[in-house]
Design a protein around this motif. Structure first.
Motif, mmCIF file in Angstrom:
data_model
loop_
_atom_site.group_PDB
_atom_site.id
_atom_site.type_symbol
_atom_site.label_atom_id
_atom_site.label_comp_id
_atom_site.label_asym_id
_atom_site.label_seq_id
_atom_site.Cartn_x
_atom_site.Cartn_y
_atom_site.Cartn_z
ATOM 1 N N ALA A 191 45.221 30.547 51.132
ATOM 2 C CA ALA A 191 46.140 31.686 51.272
ATOM 3 C C ALA A 191 46.335 32.063 52.737
ATOM 4 N N ASP A 192 47.410 32.798 53.005
ATOM 5 C CA ASP A 192 47.657 33.356 54.331
ATOM 6 C C ASP A 192 46.798 34.613 54.458
ATOM 7 N N LEU A 193 45.746 34.537 55.261
ATOM 8 C CA LEU A 193 44.760 35.616 55.318
ATOM 9 C C LEU A 193 45.229 36.816 56.136
ATOM 10 N N ARG A 194 46.432 36.767 56.657
ATOM 11 C CA ARG A 194 46.992 37.951 57.316
ATOM 12 C C ARG A 194 47.781 38.797 56.329
ATOM 13 N N ASN A 195 47.875 38.348 55.095
ATOM 14 C CA ASN A 195 48.663 39.038 54.085
ATOM 15 C C ASN A 195 47.823 40.152 53.438
ATOM 16 N N PRO A 196 48.270 41.398 53.500
ATOM 17 C CA PRO A 196 47.466 42.508 52.956
ATOM 18 C C PRO A 196 47.283 42.435 51.441
ATOM 19 N N VAL A 239 46.734 39.820 49.673
ATOM 20 C CA VAL A 239 45.619 38.905 49.407
ATOM 21 C C VAL A 239 44.292 39.642 49.528
ATOM 22 N N TRP A 240 44.157 40.444 50.576
ATOM 23 C CA TRP A 240 42.897 41.175 50.770
ATOM 24 C C TRP A 240 42.715 42.281 49.743
ATOM 25 N N ALA A 241 43.804 42.871 49.297
ATOM 26 C CA ALA A 241 43.700 43.918 48.273
ATOM 27 C C ALA A 241 43.165 43.348 46.962
ATOM 28 N N VAL A 258 36.703 53.060 39.973
ATOM 29 C CA VAL A 258 37.849 53.856 40.417
ATOM 30 C C VAL A 258 37.942 53.848 41.939
ATOM 31 N N LEU A 259 36.822 53.995 42.623
ATOM 32 C CA LEU A 259 36.828 54.020 44.090
ATOM 33 C C LEU A 259 37.333 52.696 44.664
ATOM 34 N N ILE A 260 36.872 51.590 44.092
ATOM 35 C CA ILE A 260 37.311 50.276 44.562
ATOM 36 C C ILE A 260 38.813 50.106 44.311
ATOM 37 N N ALA A 261 39.249 50.515 43.129
ATOM 38 C CA ALA A 261 40.665 50.377 42.777
ATOM 39 C C ALA A 261 41.541 51.237 43.687
ATOM 40 N N VAL A 262 41.124 52.456 43.954
ATOM 41 C CA VAL A 262 41.892 53.343 44.831
ATOM 42 C C VAL A 262 41.998 52.734 46.231
ATOM 43 N N ALA A 263 40.910 52.162 46.726
ATOM 44 C CA ALA A 263 40.929 51.534 48.049
ATOM 45 C C ALA A 263 41.929 50.373 48.081
ATOM 46 N N ALA A 264 41.958 49.572 47.018
ATOM 47 C CA ALA A 264 42.882 48.435 46.960
ATOM 48 C C ALA A 264 44.332 48.913 46.899
ATOM 49 N N VAL A 265 44.598 49.926 46.090
ATOM 50 C CA VAL A 265 45.967 50.450 45.978
ATOM 51 C C VAL A 265 46.402 51.064 47.301
ATOM 52 N N TRP A 266 45.488 51.713 47.994
ATOM 53 C CA TRP A 266 45.795 52.289 49.306
ATOM 54 C C TRP A 266 46.200 51.185 50.291
ATOM 55 N N ILE A 267 45.508 50.060 50.260
ATOM 56 C CA ILE A 267 45.867 48.929 51.120
ATOM 57 C C ILE A 267 47.280 48.444 50.800
ATOM 58 N N ILE A 268 47.577 48.341 49.510
ATOM 59 C CA ILE A 268 48.899 47.877 49.083
ATOM 60 C C ILE A 268 49.990 48.834 49.552
#
Length: 369
Positions: free
Chosen positions: A95-100, A102-104, A142-152
């Motif tokens: 994957a392109d590791l600069r893509n947000p 992907v990290w989310a 929930v905390l992990i999910a919120v962090a991922a959605v925030w990144i997105i």
């Protein structure tokens, strides 16, 4: 990593043979192959190691199917670690590791994998079907999910014509309908991810039952990610264009490959169970992809089998608490059919068929605009 290598080589000079690395379809295919290879290579050694460490293996519900107590006793769990190894390694390579995006999705997958591991570890060491506290696990999910959605929301691309797309909910069939939830979308996106994770967790109860439907859902969302992330295809199908999200197709390919590799050992009779380590991680991964691609509602169709399993548990609990009666002979619903006399393989294969049909129905919504 390989995509970065392609860019570096292209900047240094024209190297035609490496041009193939820029194609998303090629990298997705290689992600499938690499993930499968990693899981199969780990398989036998990892299973022997877990057998030695776990002894009696995963505890089986004493109130469950009688033959499971005999046939599945001693089977090691935490096979999700094999899946995660293949999935993460393959994604990092292709994957392109600069893509947000992907990290989310990687954040959700790895974070939920850790939570599942802690739950499995507690079950094995204490020899009980109860793992870590349900409330504690839910809060962490929930905390992990919120962090991922925030990144997105924060780092995802914003199309000029739809600046609020990141915080909006898109609806299938109604091509122009977008409901902007603002920062309330954090809660909505987290609900989708947490719900998907626990729905797959409920489904994981028979050999191969959760693995193949997750692969089917990943294949469907891999196609969706590719189409939604492509301006031409998104325009033709009248989908909401999400710049950069096509890279998630590589991640979906890695899920498929890791699932294929794990199925080699998880096919009946299973040599190892994925446990919560795998089911929470894979469910969360599919939920995160649905959020990233703006197809949260479609997840309810493509992942309809998981929804059905979850509803069966909810209906059973509510009915018993209110009336003292059970609607199903046993929940989740796959155990109900076993109680009716269906063999395990019959339940699993028929549920796979349902998963395929629902995935096709979900994909059909792409054209119904």
């Amino acid at each position: 990593m390989f995509y970065w290598l392609y860019e570096q080589l292209s900047a240094a000079g024209h190297v035609p043979v490496f041009n193939i690395l820029k194609y998303l379809t090629f990298r997705t295919g290689m992600a499938i192959f690499t993930a499968q290879l990693v899981v199969v290579a780990l398989g036998s050694r990892f299973i022997r190691f877990m057998q030695a460490k776990q002894g009696r293996g995963q505890p089986i519900r004493s109130d469950g199917i009688e033959r499971h107590i005999v046939e599945k006793a001693g089977t090691p769990t935490m096979g999700g670690m094999m899946i995660l190894a293949g999935l993460i390694v393959s994604t990092l390579l292709w994957a392109d590791l600069r893509n947000p995006y992907v990290w989310a999705v990687l954040l959700v997958t790895s974070g939920y994998g850790v939570l599942g591991f802690l739950d499995d570890y507690a079950k094995v060491t204490k020899q009980t079907t109860a793992g870590i506290s349900g409330k504690v696990r839910l809060v962490l999910e929930v905390l992990i999910a919120v962090a991922a959605v925030w990144i997105i929301i924060t780092f995802g691309a914003r199309p000029p014509e739809q600046p609020h797309l990141a915080t909006s909910v898109a609806f299938p069939v109604f091509k122009g309908l977008l409901v902007d939830m603002g920062w309330w979308y954090l809660a909505f996106g987290a609900f989708i991810i947490v719900g998907a994770a626990n729905a797959v967790n409920f489904t994981d109860g028979l050999d191969g039952l959760a693995t193949v439907p997750v692969m089917i859902a990943a294949a469907a969302f891999g196609l969706i990610a590719y189409l939604v992330g492509n301006f031409v295809f998104a325009g033709y199908l009248q989908l909401h264009f999400v710049p950069g999200v096509g890279e998630v197709a590589v991640f979906c390919g890695a899920i498929i490959g890791a699932g294929l590799g794990f199925l080699w050992y998880n096919a009946p009779p299973a040599k190892i169970f994925m446990g919560d380590t795998g089911s929470l991680a894979l469910g969360g991964a599919v939920g995160a992809v649905a959020v990233a691609t703006k197809h949260e509602i479609v997840l309810g169709v493509i992942g309809g089998l998981f929804v059905l399993e979850t509803l069966s548990v909810m209906i059973q609990v509510v009915s018993f608490k209110l009336t003292g009666r059970r609607v199903f002979r046993m929940a989740p619903i796959h155990h109900h059919f076993e109680k009716l006399g269906w063999s395990e393989s019959t339940v699993v294969i028929r549920f796979w068929i349902i998963a395929v049909m629902l995935a096709l129905l979900g994909l059909a919504t792409l054209k119904l605009r």
